[in-house]
Design a protein around this motif. Sequence first.
Motif, PDB file in Angstrom:
ATOM      1  N   VAL A 178      37.310  39.687  45.523  1.00  0.00           N
ATOM      2  CA  VAL A 178      37.259  38.438  44.631  1.00  0.00           C
ATOM      3  C   VAL A 178      36.306  38.639  43.095  1.00  0.00           C
ATOM      4  O   VAL A 178      35.209  39.524  43.254  1.00  0.00           O
ATOM      5  N   ASN A 179      36.224  38.461  42.453  1.00  0.00           N
ATOM      6  CA  ASN A 179      35.734  38.507  40.507  1.00  0.00           C
ATOM      7  C   ASN A 179      34.467  37.799  41.475  1.00  0.00           C
ATOM      8  O   ASN A 179      34.545  35.907  41.439  1.00  0.00           O
ATOM      9  N   GLN A 180      33.261  38.448  40.878  1.00  0.00           N
ATOM     10  CA  GLN A 180      32.385  38.335  41.558  1.00  0.00           C
ATOM     11  C   GLN A 180      30.967  37.033  40.298  1.00  0.00           C
ATOM     12  O   GLN A 180      31.228  36.554  40.790  1.00  0.00           O
ATOM     13  N   PHE A 181      31.802  36.647  39.744  1.00  0.00           N
ATOM     14  CA  PHE A 181      31.110  36.377  38.342  1.00  0.00           C
ATOM     15  C   PHE A 181      32.227  34.659  38.677  1.00  0.00           C
ATOM     16  O   PHE A 181      31.517  33.640  38.465  1.00  0.00           O
ATOM     17  N   ILE A 182      33.265  34.765  39.060  1.00  0.00           N
ATOM     18  CA  ILE A 182      33.759  33.627  39.050  1.00  0.00           C
ATOM     19  C   ILE A 182      33.206  32.674  40.500  1.00  0.00           C
ATOM     20  O   ILE A 182      33.247  31.347  40.007  1.00  0.00           O
ATOM     21  N   ASN A 202      43.091  37.287  31.834  1.00  0.00           N
ATOM     22  CA  ASN A 202      40.850  37.794  31.725  1.00  0.00           C
ATOM     23  C   ASN A 202      40.931  36.493  31.043  1.00  0.00           C
ATOM     24  O   ASN A 202      39.638  36.140  31.444  1.00  0.00           O
ATOM     25  N   LEU A 203      40.966  35.944  30.359  1.00  0.00           N
ATOM     26  CA  LEU A 203      40.716  33.918  30.152  1.00  0.00           C
ATOM     27  C   LEU A 203      41.041  33.232  31.392  1.00  0.00           C
ATOM     28  O   LEU A 203      40.689  32.445  31.376  1.00  0.00           O
ATOM     29  N   LEU A 204      42.203  33.286  31.229  1.00  0.00           N
ATOM     30  CA  LEU A 204      43.128  31.793  32.249  1.00  0.00           C
ATOM     31  C   LEU A 204      42.477  32.153  33.682  1.00  0.00           C
ATOM     32  O   LEU A 204      43.004  31.407  34.023  1.00  0.00           O
ATOM     33  N   THR A 205      42.478  33.250  33.808  1.00  0.00           N
ATOM     34  CA  THR A 205      42.542  33.101  35.669  1.00  0.00           C
ATOM     35  C   THR A 205      41.171  32.402  35.977  1.00  0.00           C
ATOM     36  O   THR A 205      41.069  31.328  36.640  1.00  0.00           O
ATOM     37  N   PRO A 206      40.065  32.990  34.712  1.00  0.00           N
ATOM     38  CA  PRO A 206      38.670  31.764  35.845  1.00  0.00           C
ATOM     39  C   PRO A 206      39.101  30.650  35.288  1.00  0.00           C
ATOM     40  O   PRO A 206      37.848  29.951  35.402  1.00  0.00           O
ATOM     41  N   PHE A 207      39.457  30.689  34.272  1.00  0.00           N
ATOM     42  CA  PHE A 207      40.150  29.007  33.943  1.00  0.00           C
ATOM     43  C   PHE A 207      40.355  28.146  34.565  1.00  0.00           C
ATOM     44  O   PHE A 207      39.643  26.854  34.843  1.00  0.00           O
ATOM     45  N   PHE A 208      41.330  28.736  34.866  1.00  0.00           N
ATOM     46  CA  PHE A 208      42.397  27.894  36.174  1.00  0.00           C
ATOM     47  C   PHE A 208      41.090  27.976  37.212  1.00  0.00           C
ATOM     48  O   PHE A 208      41.415  27.079  38.141  1.00  0.00           O
ATOM     49  N   CYS A 209      40.561  29.306  37.947  1.00  0.00           N
ATOM     50  CA  CYS A 209      39.384  29.228  38.712  1.00  0.00           C
ATOM     51  C   CYS A 209      39.120  28.780  39.131  1.00  0.00           C
ATOM     52  O   CYS A 209      38.863  27.797  39.922  1.00  0.00           O
ATOM     53  N   LEU A 210      37.814  28.148  37.993  1.00  0.00           N
ATOM     54  CA  LEU A 210      37.165  27.207  38.245  1.00  0.00           C
ATOM     55  C   LEU A 210      37.477  25.920  38.109  1.00  0.00           C
ATOM     56  O   LEU A 210      36.796  24.843  39.266  1.00  0.00           O
ATOM     57  N   LEU A 211      38.402  25.276  37.439  1.00  0.00           N
ATOM     58  CA  LEU A 211      39.214  23.659  37.280  1.00  0.00           C
ATOM     59  C   LEU A 211      39.199  23.127  38.863  1.00  0.00           C
ATOM     60  O   LEU A 211      39.546  22.397  38.872  1.00  0.00           O
ATOM     61  N   ILE A 212      40.457  23.869  39.123  1.00  0.00           N
ATOM     62  CA  ILE A 212      40.602  23.942  40.544  1.00  0.00           C
ATOM     63  C   ILE A 212      40.087  24.202  41.187  1.00  0.00           C
ATOM     64  O   ILE A 212      39.723  22.954  42.440  1.00  0.00           O
ATOM     65  N   MET A 213      38.982  25.272  41.710  1.00  0.00           N
ATOM     66  CA  MET A 213      37.837  25.053  42.828  1.00  0.00           C
ATOM     67  C   MET A 213      36.718  24.466  42.978  1.00  0.00           C
ATOM     68  O   MET A 213      36.639  23.807  43.972  1.00  0.00           O
ATOM     69  N   LEU A 214      36.443  24.683  41.926  1.00  0.00           N
ATOM     70  CA  LEU A 214      35.286  23.780  41.676  1.00  0.00           C
ATOM     71  C   LEU A 214      35.450  21.766  42.478  1.00  0.00           C
ATOM     72  O   LEU A 214      34.760  21.123  43.639  1.00  0.00           O
ATOM     73  N   PRO A 215      36.153  21.080  42.450  1.00  0.00           N
ATOM     74  CA  PRO A 215      36.734  19.636  42.726  1.00  0.00           C
ATOM     75  C   PRO A 215      37.368  19.632  43.479  1.00  0.00           C
ATOM     76  O   PRO A 215      36.476  18.573  44.874  1.00  0.00           O
TER      77      PRO A 215
END
Length: 616
Positions: A170-174, A240-253
Motif C-alpha cells: 500500500v502507499n506508505q504515505f497514505i 495521484n490526486l484523487l486516490t489519496p483524497f478518497f482513501c483518507l476521506l473513506i478510511m479514517l471515518p
Amino acid sequence: MDFQKLAKDIVEHIGGQENISDLYHCATRLRFTLKNDNKANRNAIENLDGVITVTESGGMFQVVIGNNVASVHDAIMDQTGLGTKQQTAEDGKKGNLFERFIDLLSGIFSPVLGLLAASGLIKGLNFVLGKYEILDPAGGTYRIIAAAGDSFYYFMPIILAITAARKFKVNQFIAVALAGGLIYPDLVNALNANESLSFLGIPVVLAKYSSTVIPIIIAIWILKYVEGFFTRFLHESIRNLLTPFFCLLIMLPLTLLAIGPVAIYTSGLIASGYLFIYNLSPIISGIVLGACWQILVIFGLHWGFVPVMLNNITVYGKDSINAMIGPSVAAQSGAALGVFFKTKNKKLKSLSLSAFFAGLMGITEPAVYGVTLKLKRPFIIACTMGAIGGGIAGGFGSAAIAQVQKSILTIPVVAHGMTGYIIAYFFALIGSCILTILIGFKEESSEDDVKKTDKSELTVDNSMIKRESIISPISGYAKPLEEISDPVFAGGAMGKGIAVIPEDGKVYSPVDGTVTLAFPTKHAYGFTSTSGGEILIHIGLDTVKLNGEGFTSFVETGAKVKKGDLIAEFDIQKLKELGYDVTTPIVVTNSDKYLDILPLKKNQIIHGEEALSLLL
C-alpha cells in the motif's frame, strides 16, 4: 568479512535477483520471500563463509547470518536495487493460511525489532533511575529520557503503518496519514474530555489508539482494497490526486466508526484470554513457554506471540510472556558456554564462545543453529533449564514493561518481580552450563580428524581396525544426516549415514554385493555388501506416496551388483514440482555392528566418490 562477496554469493545461489519477491532482515536473519523455492540451493548457501545456517518457515527462506546481518542486507540491496522497488503484485507461492499469517506478522514486526528493543531498554533504565531516586521523576532529565523511550510505543500505529503498508503493498504515505489521524491531538483531547462526537450523524466511539497494534494493521489491510479500487478505475491524469483524497476521506471515518472499536474490543478479549490462562497457573505457564520457546523460534512460530505481548503492554502496562521466556534465552547461552569448556575441538570452541556472548545480548541463533541443536544434548539441557527458569519467573509474577530482546542488559525492563526474574535468568544460564559440562555430548569428527584417521590409524595396523568404504550412489551436495527434515532418519532410528541433495536423477550401487530389497514403489533400495554392511538408499523424503510415479528401476530383489552399477533413475524436476524434498538419505542400517560410521564428504560429491567409512 567481505559483505559484498557474501551478498553476491547468496543472491546467486538463491536463484538470482529475479527470484526474489521481497527481502528484509531481523536481528540475525535475512528473510526472503521467493518466487520459486526450488531455485534456491540451500546447501550451497549454508556452506558460505559467514552463513550460520538456512531455515525455511512461515513461507520464507531464511538465511541466518548473525550480528552482521544488517551489513549483508544492505550489500544485497545495493547490488540488486531491491530497496527501490515497490512490488505491486503478489509473486510466487503463498503457502497455507497459517504460513501466510506468520509471514505477515514477521514482515510487519521484524523491521522494527531493533528500535522496539532499544526503546524498551531506555524505559527499563529510566524506571530503575527513578525507582532508586537517582533521577527525580518530575525533573527534566527523567522526562526527556522517558520521551525517548516512550515515543516508539506512543506513535506505534504510525510506525507499524509503514511496515504494514510495505507488507500489504500500500502507499506508505497514505498509511502514515491514516495512522496519524487515529492519534490526532483534537481527537485525543476529545477522548480525555469525555466529549461525544458524531460523523454525519453516526456516533463515534472514541478510544485510545496510541500504543495499539491491531487497529492499524486491520485498517491498512482494508486500505489495500480501497486504494486498489481507485487506482484501477481513476484515470491516470487524476489518479495521484484523487486516490489519496478518497482513501483518507473513506478510511479514517471507517476506522473510527467501525474498525477501531471492533479492534480495541478484540484486543481486550485477547488480553483477557491470555490473563485467564496465565492466572490458572503462572508456574505451569512459565514451564511450558520456557521449554517450548526456542523450538517455536526455530520454526518461526514465535511471531504469533509478538502482537499478544505488545497488546498486554498496551492494555495492562506489563507483559509476563517476556519474563517467562527470558530464561530460555539465557539457557541456550549457558549451554554454549558449557560446550566451550567441554569441547576439545578448536573450531567448535571458538564458535561456542562467540555464541555465548551473542546469547547474552539476546541473540540465540548462533548458539542454537551453530552449537546446541547440532550436538542435541546441550539443546535438550537448555530447553529443560529454560522450562525451570520460566516456572520460577512465573511463580514470582515477573513481567516486563516493554517488549525487548531478552538479554542480560534488558533485565531492568522486567520491572515487576525483577528479583525473581534475575534468579530465573541466572539459574537457567549457570545450570545449563554446568549440566552441559557434566552430561557432555557426542561431537562430530572433523574432516581433519577423519583424514588423519583414514591415513594413519587405519593403515598402520589393519589387524586391529578393519575398514569398509561406501561410495556415494548419487551426485550432489552432501550434508549431515541429522540436518534433514525427516525425524526418523535425522534422529538415527534407521542407523548412521549421510544425506545427499541430488543434482541429477541417477542412482548407482554404493557397494559390491546383493540387492536385498527393491521396493515396489521404486523409491528405496536395500543392499548387503560382500563384507556384511547393510545399506539403505531412500530417494527423497515421503516419496513412497508417489507409488512409483517418476521412478524407473533397473534391479530386482536378489540381484548381484558392483559399485557404480546404475540401479535406478528418477525425474528430479517432477518431484520438486510436486513439492517433494529430494534429499536422499544413505544409511547403514546395521550401524550397531560397527565401531563407528564416518561421513567423509561435505559439500559437493560425485557418485563413485567415497562417502562413508565403516570401522569394524
